[in-house]
Design a protein around this motif. Structure first.
Motif, PDB file in Angstrom:
ATOM      1  N   VAL A  73       0.840  -1.183   0.000  1.00  0.00           N
ATOM      2  CA  VAL A  73       0.000   0.000   0.000  1.00  0.00           C
ATOM      3  C   VAL A  73       0.885   1.246   0.000  1.00  0.00           C
ATOM      4  O   VAL A  73       1.787   1.366   0.825  1.00  0.00           O
ATOM      5  CB  VAL A  73      -0.922   0.036   1.234  1.00  0.00           C
ATOM      6  CG1 VAL A  73      -1.751   1.313   1.240  1.00  0.00           C
ATOM      7  CG2 VAL A  73      -1.819  -1.185   1.264  1.00  0.00           C
ATOM      8  N   VAL A  75       0.555   5.276   0.261  1.00  0.00           N
ATOM      9  CA  VAL A  75      -0.318   6.428   0.498  1.00  0.00           C
ATOM     10  C   VAL A  75       0.521   7.687   0.642  1.00  0.00           C
ATOM     11  O   VAL A  75       1.734   7.634   0.830  1.00  0.00           O
ATOM     12  CB  VAL A  75      -1.180   6.247   1.765  1.00  0.00           C
ATOM     13  CG1 VAL A  75      -2.076   5.056   1.639  1.00  0.00           C
ATOM     14  CG2 VAL A  75      -0.297   6.151   2.999  1.00  0.00           C
ATOM     15  N   ILE A  78       0.413   8.779   6.039  1.00  0.00           N
ATOM     16  CA  ILE A  78      -0.372   7.969   6.978  1.00  0.00           C
ATOM     17  C   ILE A  78      -0.799   8.778   8.181  1.00  0.00           C
ATOM     18  O   ILE A  78      -1.731   8.416   8.901  1.00  0.00           O
ATOM     19  CB  ILE A  78       0.449   6.728   7.426  1.00  0.00           C
ATOM     20  CG1 ILE A  78      -0.423   5.753   8.227  1.00  0.00           C
ATOM     21  CG2 ILE A  78       1.647   7.145   8.260  1.00  0.00           C
ATOM     22  CD1 ILE A  78      -1.558   5.175   7.431  1.00  0.00           C
ATOM     23  N   PHE A  83      -6.086   9.134   5.378  1.00  0.00           N
ATOM     24  CA  PHE A  83      -5.381   7.918   5.002  1.00  0.00           C
ATOM     25  C   PHE A  83      -5.347   6.887   6.126  1.00  0.00           C
ATOM     26  O   PHE A  83      -5.396   5.684   5.882  1.00  0.00           O
ATOM     27  CB  PHE A  83      -3.953   8.243   4.562  1.00  0.00           C
ATOM     28  CG  PHE A  83      -3.888   8.836   3.194  1.00  0.00           C
ATOM     29  CD1 PHE A  83      -4.424   8.153   2.115  1.00  0.00           C
ATOM     30  CD2 PHE A  83      -3.313  10.070   2.976  1.00  0.00           C
ATOM     31  CE1 PHE A  83      -4.379   8.699   0.834  1.00  0.00           C
ATOM     32  CE2 PHE A  83      -3.259  10.625   1.708  1.00  0.00           C
ATOM     33  CZ  PHE A  83      -3.801   9.933   0.636  1.00  0.00           C
ATOM     34  N   MET A  87      -6.684   3.282   5.643  1.00  0.00           N
ATOM     35  CA  MET A  87      -5.729   2.204   5.940  1.00  0.00           C
ATOM     36  C   MET A  87      -6.375   1.165   6.845  1.00  0.00           C
ATOM     37  O   MET A  87      -6.147  -0.022   6.699  1.00  0.00           O
ATOM     38  CB  MET A  87      -4.513   2.819   6.636  1.00  0.00           C
ATOM     39  CG  MET A  87      -3.341   1.891   6.743  1.00  0.00           C
ATOM     40  SD  MET A  87      -2.677   1.506   5.112  1.00  0.00           S
ATOM     41  CE  MET A  87      -1.597   0.159   5.564  1.00  0.00           C
ATOM     42  N   ASN A 105       4.953   5.232   2.793  1.00  0.00           N
ATOM     43  CA  ASN A 105       4.523   6.619   2.722  1.00  0.00           C
ATOM     44  C   ASN A 105       5.231   7.304   1.557  1.00  0.00           C
ATOM     45  O   ASN A 105       6.447   7.305   1.509  1.00  0.00           O
ATOM     46  CB  ASN A 105       4.980   7.322   3.995  1.00  0.00           C
ATOM     47  CG  ASN A 105       3.829   7.746   4.842  1.00  0.00           C
ATOM     48  OD1 ASN A 105       3.211   6.891   5.459  1.00  0.00           O
ATOM     49  ND2 ASN A 105       3.543   9.024   4.855  1.00  0.00           N
ATOM     50  N   GLU A 108       3.537  12.243  -0.702  1.00  0.00           N
ATOM     51  CA  GLU A 108       2.957  12.912  -1.881  1.00  0.00           C
ATOM     52  C   GLU A 108       4.029  13.271  -2.909  1.00  0.00           C
ATOM     53  O   GLU A 108       3.864  14.209  -3.686  1.00  0.00           O
ATOM     54  CB  GLU A 108       2.174  14.175  -1.479  1.00  0.00           C
ATOM     55  CG  GLU A 108       1.013  13.926  -0.535  1.00  0.00           C
ATOM     56  CD  GLU A 108      -0.175  13.236  -1.200  1.00  0.00           C
ATOM     57  OE1 GLU A 108      -0.034  12.823  -2.370  1.00  0.00           O
ATOM     58  OE2 GLU A 108      -1.216  13.071  -0.549  1.00  0.00           O
ATOM     59  N   GLU A 113       7.203   7.803  -4.629  1.00  0.00           N
ATOM     60  CA  GLU A 113       6.148   6.851  -4.966  1.00  0.00           C
ATOM     61  C   GLU A 113       6.647   5.830  -5.984  1.00  0.00           C
ATOM     62  O   GLU A 113       6.395   4.625  -5.862  1.00  0.00           O
ATOM     63  CB  GLU A 113       4.962   7.618  -5.535  1.00  0.00           C
ATOM     64  CG  GLU A 113       3.824   6.742  -6.001  1.00  0.00           C
ATOM     65  CD  GLU A 113       2.709   7.605  -6.559  1.00  0.00           C
ATOM     66  OE1 GLU A 113       2.321   8.568  -5.871  1.00  0.00           O
ATOM     67  OE2 GLU A 113       2.250   7.334  -7.681  1.00  0.00           O
ATOM     68  N   SER A 131      -2.349   5.307  -3.848  1.00  0.00           N
ATOM     69  CA  SER A 131      -3.049   6.579  -3.923  1.00  0.00           C
ATOM     70  C   SER A 131      -2.079   7.547  -4.571  1.00  0.00           C
ATOM     71  O   SER A 131      -1.308   8.212  -3.902  1.00  0.00           O
ATOM     72  CB  SER A 131      -3.406   7.037  -2.512  1.00  0.00           C
ATOM     73  OG  SER A 131      -4.311   8.089  -2.577  1.00  0.00           O
ATOM     74  N   ASP A 155      -8.853   6.564  -4.188  1.00  0.00           N
ATOM     75  CA  ASP A 155      -9.280   7.966  -4.051  1.00  0.00           C
ATOM     76  C   ASP A 155      -8.869   8.846  -5.218  1.00  0.00           C
ATOM     77  O   ASP A 155      -9.398   9.918  -5.400  1.00  0.00           O
ATOM     78  CB  ASP A 155      -8.727   8.565  -2.749  1.00  0.00           C
ATOM     79  CG  ASP A 155      -9.256   9.986  -2.534  1.00  0.00           C
ATOM     80  OD1 ASP A 155     -10.474  10.153  -2.642  1.00  0.00           O
ATOM     81  OD2 ASP A 155      -8.451  10.904  -2.297  1.00  0.00           O
ATOM     82  N   GLY A 318     -11.194   2.427   1.603  1.00  0.00           N
ATOM     83  CA  GLY A 318     -10.112   1.476   1.811  1.00  0.00           C
ATOM     84  C   GLY A 318     -10.611   0.039   1.718  1.00  0.00           C
ATOM     85  O   GLY A 318      -9.990  -0.825   1.095  1.00  0.00           O
TER      86      GLY A 318
END
Lengths: 356, 356
Positions: A73, A75, A78, A83, A87, A105, A108, A113, A131, A155, A318
């Motif tokens: 996962v 995101v 967190i 989130f 989660m 994590n 962003e 990512e 995400s 999302d 989620g």
DNA sequence: TCTCACATTGAGACCGGTCTCAAATTAAAA
DNA sequence: TTTTAATTTGAGACCGGTCTCAATGTGAGA
């Protein structure tokens, strides 16, 4: 007498087999729960395993089966209640279906990512829930999807990507609250989001890289246009990435001579900060300013006045993403679907008619 | 021309070696970054790997090295802002040090926690961070510690366990706020916690299975006793496990004829609920009731009045736990340590002199 | 020119499971 | 009793890497 067994070289199926006086293959059958074994042998192996305190090596198992029993996962943060709640939905489903979750994590950040996904793929996760921070360059997502391991977008996610996606009906929600505000006489309505653009200014929804937010802004602008309000693009503020940024943006905005009479906050962290700034500036809600926030955070019902929010089914988001992923893992190969969950406006007391 | 390479049978070192015209061992040396290889061969292998889009199999690597590059984290509830913030601290350190995090939610259930640890051990995590639900039966913790893989306890953990632990100085914080309340003339001071006892009633701190909370209550009771207040055990309420439970407990308590003049909430979720009940019952804070909450949740500064809180270094707790674990992973074999981080009381406006 | 240390490479065992295949044993059918 | 089928078991390959060890090649020093 009962000295601690030496732990370092962990006991393997071979050890158990030896102790039970059977072949490795047979012991493995009992321990792995596959194939057929006679009751007599099963008991012997089970006893030996217990005596040696055998602990299976899941890694070795994954090695041959090709399934790791793990979902990855990724995101944005967190720490954000949005989130962490999503989660919770994911981990609950994972536990029920026998999967384990690796969490990364991204902060962003698109580069982080990207490497996160690479790491997860290298660790041979069975599937991914991401995400995505930016939708513009989604090559790594396409690549992940092509790697054969299922991927579900959470999302966010653009229409152009042919990937399973779970989102809320953000557009509809934004349209609803915008209509309501306009009906109450508001004409100067600001929208504040954490999403940023290269020039830190908003021109068109296409600038916004986050699907959920883009859809909200589209809804907002469309309804404004319908109502004859023009150039509302100027009222969209981007770059509220931290509480400090939000504070600065909100302060400038609310001190302006042509300040808005209503504000839509794109998430609860921003909503909270706008609330604080109002207090600092001596503006009373809802008399001087109407406030609507996305995400029904727990505190929103307890302020004075309580704030009107768009309640998103965050846990459900989620949950749905995880369920969809598990289905794929179980062999569902239907074409990519797009799950859209309903939002709900919770009317409280932070919205009133525009001051005259 | 450039048809998609067949993904299913993933490319291995052997494939790369073959394409590069070298042995598997040599290709592995280049790809794995160990041993010595000539520049000429290195280039050839690198080129072949790129051409084939080689993706290393971390699982296979872990298999032989014995290190998975993964740390397992077991928390009570990731949805709780306390844990999500601590988790952020953990993941940040993990990323910086090249580790990846597997997260399991115990739901504060001892049995789930037990199986979670077993699962993580089976997946061969390199180390564990656990926030134990119950401290009474800690056999699984001892077992985990004995398995050779480092274990760090987060926020909880009893003194009797010889295991690395990271906590806040809860006792000191509780003593401070209790003294302050008593100095303001409060005599009927209630403490509300989510921790439950078998009979759902509080008798002695020994009933409390969660170290952090037990230490707080001990501090609370000690200071009361010092001040000559007796039987304060009756003012400790347990079992506020959900907002609904808290609502019931707070309502009964505050409707009572001998209601408290001050309340200490053991976490922000409880604090929020007490705040709501006050409003429902028409009690004004701080005139009718003083309120102090543990955990400086974001909303606490924005209510009317803002609430006085004990600020715990939650992010730091997670950060410290992860750093300690990584040190162990790097071979630090000093005896178990106990890291205690400082808390801080943030005075706001929810505390005043006791009504006469 | 010969020896020796060192750098480079390949063959193959190994990690701890799963799984295929054939042999051995047992039960059912003829 | 013999044939046939089904059930149990063992031997060994395999997953995709790492790593040991021996073989080969190279340049420096004698």
């Amino acid at each position: 007498m009962d000295q601690n067994p030496p732990r370092s070289p962990s006991v393997t199926v071979a050890d158990v087999a030896c102790k039970a006086g059977v072949s490795k293959a047979t012991a493995a059958r009992v321990l792995g729960g596959y194939g057929t074994v006679s009751d007599h042998v099963r008991d012997a192996v089970t006893a030996a395993a217990r005596a040696l305190d055998y602990q299976p090596n899941e890694l070795a198992r994954s090695m041959t089966t090709g399934r790791s029993g793990t979902i990855g996962v990724v995101v944005g943060d967190i720490e954000n209640p949005f989130f962490s709640l999503a989660m919770r939905g994911i981990t609950d489903v994972a536990r029920q279906t026998g999967f384990t979750v690796i969490l990364i994590n991204s902060g962003e950040d698109a580069a982080t990512e990207k490497s996160a996904i690479r790491t997860l793929l290298a660790k041979r996760v069975d599937g991914l829930i991401v995400s995505p921070a930016k939708e513009s360059d989604a090559d790594h997502l396409r690549e992940a999807a092509r790697s054969g391991r299922p991927l579900v977008l959470l999302d966010r996610g653009s229409e152009t990507l042919d990937i399973d996606t779970v989102i809320a009906d953000d557009r509809h929600a934004a349209e609803g609250i915008t209509r309501r505000l306009i009906a109450l006489g508001h004409r100067r309505i600001a929208y504040i989001t954490a999403c940023d653009t290269p020039e830190h200014r908003f021109r068109t929804p296409a600038d916004i890289n986050t699907g959920s937010v883009r859809r909200r802004i589209e809804g907002f602008l469309d309804v404004c246009l319908e109502a004859g309000l023009e150039d509302m693009e100027d009222w969209v503020h981007v770059g509220a990435v931290t509480p400090e940024h939000t504070h600065r943006i909100a302060t400038v905005m609310l001190k302006s001579s042509r300040r808005p009479t209503a504000v839509i906050a794109s998430d609860s962290v921003i909503g909270l900060e706008v609330f604080k700034v109002c207090r600092e500036l001596g503006l009373t809600i809802p008399n001087d300013l109407s406030l609507v926030s996305f995400h029904d955070a727990d505190w929103t019902s307890v302020t004075t006045p309580p704030v009107t929010v768009v309640r998103q089914p965050v846990y459900g988001l989620g949950e749905a993403a995880a369920k969809l992923l598990v289905e794929r893992l179980n062999g569902n190969t239907a074409k990519a679907t797009r799950v859209v969950l309903k939002t709900e406006v919770v009317e409280r007391a932070s919205v009133a008619a525009a001051p005259t």
